[in-house]
Design an enzyme around this catalytic site. Structure first.
Site, short mmCIF file in Angstrom:
data_model
loop_
_atom_site.label_atom_id
_atom_site.label_comp_id
_atom_site.label_asym_id
_atom_site.label_seq_id
_atom_site.Cartn_x
_atom_site.Cartn_y
_atom_site.Cartn_z
N ASP A 88 38.89 31.40 54.92
CA ASP A 88 38.82 30.31 55.89
C ASP A 88 39.67 29.14 55.43
O ASP A 88 39.47 28.61 54.35
CB ASP A 88 37.37 29.84 56.05
CG ASP A 88 37.25 28.73 57.09
OD1 ASP A 88 37.24 29.06 58.29
OD2 ASP A 88 37.22 27.55 56.71
N TYR A 146 43.45 21.07 56.02
CA TYR A 146 43.16 21.22 54.58
C TYR A 146 44.44 21.11 53.75
O TYR A 146 44.39 20.94 52.53
CB TYR A 146 42.48 22.56 54.26
CG TYR A 146 41.15 22.80 54.94
CD1 TYR A 146 40.49 21.78 55.62
CD2 TYR A 146 40.54 24.06 54.89
CE1 TYR A 146 39.29 22.01 56.26
CE2 TYR A 146 39.33 24.29 55.53
CZ TYR A 146 38.71 23.27 56.22
OH TYR A 146 37.52 23.50 56.84
N LYS A 196 42.46 26.67 61.73
CA LYS A 196 41.93 25.77 62.77
C LYS A 196 42.99 24.76 63.18
O LYS A 196 43.69 24.20 62.33
CB LYS A 196 40.71 25.00 62.24
CG LYS A 196 39.73 25.86 61.47
CD LYS A 196 38.51 25.11 60.98
CE LYS A 196 37.70 25.96 60.01
NZ LYS A 196 38.15 25.91 58.62
N HIS A 249 39.30 22.85 65.87
CA HIS A 249 38.52 22.34 64.72
C HIS A 249 37.35 21.44 65.13
O HIS A 249 36.25 21.56 64.61
CB HIS A 249 39.47 21.60 63.77
CG HIS A 249 38.99 21.56 62.36
ND1 HIS A 249 39.83 21.57 61.27
CD2 HIS A 249 37.75 21.51 61.84
CE1 HIS A 249 39.12 21.53 60.16
NE2 HIS A 249 37.85 21.49 60.48
P1 NAP Z 1 29.74 24.47 50.22
O1 NAP Z 1 30.37 25.80 50.28
O2 NAP Z 1 28.38 24.28 50.81
O3 NAP Z 1 29.64 23.94 48.72
C1 NAP Z 1 30.73 23.91 47.85
C2 NAP Z 1 30.25 23.32 46.53
O4 NAP Z 1 29.28 24.19 45.96
C3 NAP Z 1 31.36 23.17 45.52
O5 NAP Z 1 31.11 21.96 44.82
C4 NAP Z 1 31.17 24.38 44.59
O6 NAP Z 1 31.56 24.13 43.26
C5 NAP Z 1 29.68 24.56 44.64
N1 NAP Z 1 29.30 25.97 44.42
C6 NAP Z 1 29.78 27.05 45.07
N2 NAP Z 1 29.20 28.17 44.64
C7 NAP Z 1 28.32 27.80 43.68
C8 NAP Z 1 27.44 28.51 42.84
N3 NAP Z 1 27.33 29.83 42.92
N4 NAP Z 1 26.68 27.81 41.94
C9 NAP Z 1 26.80 26.47 41.88
N5 NAP Z 1 27.63 25.75 42.64
C10 NAP Z 1 28.39 26.40 43.53
O7 NAP Z 1 30.68 23.35 50.90
P2 NAP Z 1 31.98 23.26 51.79
O8 NAP Z 1 33.20 23.46 50.99
O9 NAP Z 1 31.83 21.99 52.56
O10 NAP Z 1 31.85 24.43 52.88
C11 NAP Z 1 32.41 25.72 52.70
C12 NAP Z 1 33.62 25.93 53.58
O11 NAP Z 1 33.31 25.75 54.95
C13 NAP Z 1 34.78 24.94 53.36
O12 NAP Z 1 35.47 25.18 52.15
C14 NAP Z 1 35.58 25.16 54.61
O13 NAP Z 1 36.34 26.35 54.49
C15 NAP Z 1 34.47 25.31 55.64
N6 NAP Z 1 34.16 24.02 56.32
C16 NAP Z 1 34.50 23.89 57.63
C17 NAP Z 1 34.27 22.70 58.29
C18 NAP Z 1 34.62 22.56 59.74
O14 NAP Z 1 34.66 21.45 60.26
N7 NAP Z 1 34.87 23.65 60.43
C19 NAP Z 1 33.65 21.61 57.65
C20 NAP Z 1 33.28 21.78 56.32
C21 NAP Z 1 33.53 23.00 55.67
P3 NAP Z 1 32.96 24.62 42.61
O15 NAP Z 1 34.01 24.46 43.66
O16 NAP Z 1 33.12 23.72 41.46
O17 NAP Z 1 32.82 26.05 42.19
#
Ligand code: NAP
Length: 281
Positions: free
Chosen positions: A53, A58, A83, A116
């Site tokens: 994704d 980004y 997106k 998006h």
């Molecule tokens: P998330 O996946 O909920 O959390 C990411 C955080 O969790 C990072 O700090 C990561 O640390 C940590 N983490 C991941 N796996 C872990 C584990 N097994 N143990 C401990 N910590 C862990 O947050 P997000 O990046 O906001 O959401 C995921 C994806 O969704 C985004 O990257 C993006 O692709 C998508 N997204 C889309 C939108 C939209 O508007 N459509 C908005 C937000 C996000 P490290 O990186 O240090 O490993």
């Protein structure tokens, strides 16, 4: 299994929407830059992720494309999403900006192209029409939306076969109303920020449930999401250790009682809430 999902039981590690199988666990890349992005995507593909994704905003489509090209994994094995950003939703712009994305991603097509944010509902039919045009040209396999409320999703469905709505969804933010529309209309719900951007990690309930299965709070959360019909999720992790452990969620199952305990953690906690969002729409 067959891409059309016909005649076979659905597998736990994939979810089927509109007859297309999507890996239920994808790799999110928001805020992954430079070598971290190259290394992260490379590790994810090496470890077995087949769903990536990204988004124009980004700023890493080129890195995702490079890592994918260098991985040796065949393009058609990967479900790739990007997106269209808020300022590019006029029909003419949708076409040119998607072609730019494809060039950066070094690919002839994306599996899923999303709007998006629902910031130009005034031209939604035209935006979707332009996306459908890209679909007809084979540049886009499926069209979808992100951050659409249930009412906005219904509006989009009146104009196009929406494949997916990607929204924030984790134990602290429920999506019951949206899930109802998605299931009724065969729309995939992709859960973003599934780990509540790290907030679930210390949760005592999730940790306790995890202990019973030899799993972490993060793994319990991801399992809870992919165990729900019609739901995929895309956790982001920079470290190889996290990338690997997030994938290790298909060797255990949560009971109904455990799922109910997790659902009860809901407290309306929205983390991704920019100024332009209108959740009452
Ligand atoms: P998330 O996946 O909920 O959390 C990411 C955080 O969790 C990072 O700090 C990561 O640390 C940590 N983490 C991941 N796996 C872990 C584990 N097994 N143990 C401990 N910590 C862990 O947050 P997000 O990046 O906001 O959401 C995921 C994806 O969704 C985004 O990257 C993006 O692709 C998508 N997204 C889309 C939108 C939209 O508007 N459509 C908005 C937000 C996000 P490290 O990186 O240090 O490993």
């Amino acid at each position: 299994m067959n891409g059309d999902g016909s005649g076979e039981e659905s597998r736990m590690d994939e979810v089927i929407a509109r007859g297309t199988a999507v890996p239920a666990l994808g790799y999110g890349t928001w805020e992954l830059e430079g070598d971290d992005c190259l290394r992260g995507v490379a590790a994810a593909l090496e470890l077995g992720y087949r769903h990536l994704d990204t988004a124009q905003v980004y700023g890493n489509e080129d890195l995702v494309g490079q890592a994918l090209a260098d991985s040796g994994v065949a393009r058609e094995e990967v479900f790739l999403t990007t997106k269209v950003w808020n300022s590019r939703l006029e029909p003419e712009r949708v076409r040119s900006t998607t072609e730019d994305s494809l060039r950066r991603l070094r690919t002839d097509y994306v599996d899923l192209l999303l709007i998006h944010w629902p910031v130009r509902m005034d031209i939604l039919p035209q935006t979707l029409e332009a996306m459908r045009g890209l679909q007809e040209r084979g540049l886009v396999r499926h069209v979808g939306v992100s951050n659409f409320t249930p009412a906005q999703l219904r509006e989009a469905l009146a104009h196009a076969e929406v494949f997916c709505n990607q929204v924030e969804y984790h134990p602290y933010l429920g999506q019951a109303a949206l899930l109802e529309v998605c299931r009724e209309q065969d729309v995939l719900l992709t859960a973003y920020s599934p780990l509540a951007r790290g907030r679930v990690l210390e949760d005592p309930v999730l940790r306790e449930i995890g202990e019973a299965h030899g799993k972490s709070a993060a793994q319990v959360t991801l399992r809870w999401l992919v165990q729900q019909p019609g739901v995929a999720t895309i956790p982001k992790a920079a470290s190889r250790r996290h990338i690997e452990s997030n994938l290790a969620i298909f060797d255990f199952a949560l009971s109904d009682a455990e799922c109910a305990r997790i659902a009860a953690l809901e407290r309306g906690e929205r983390i991704v809430d920019p100024d332009w969002a209108d959740w009452a729409a």
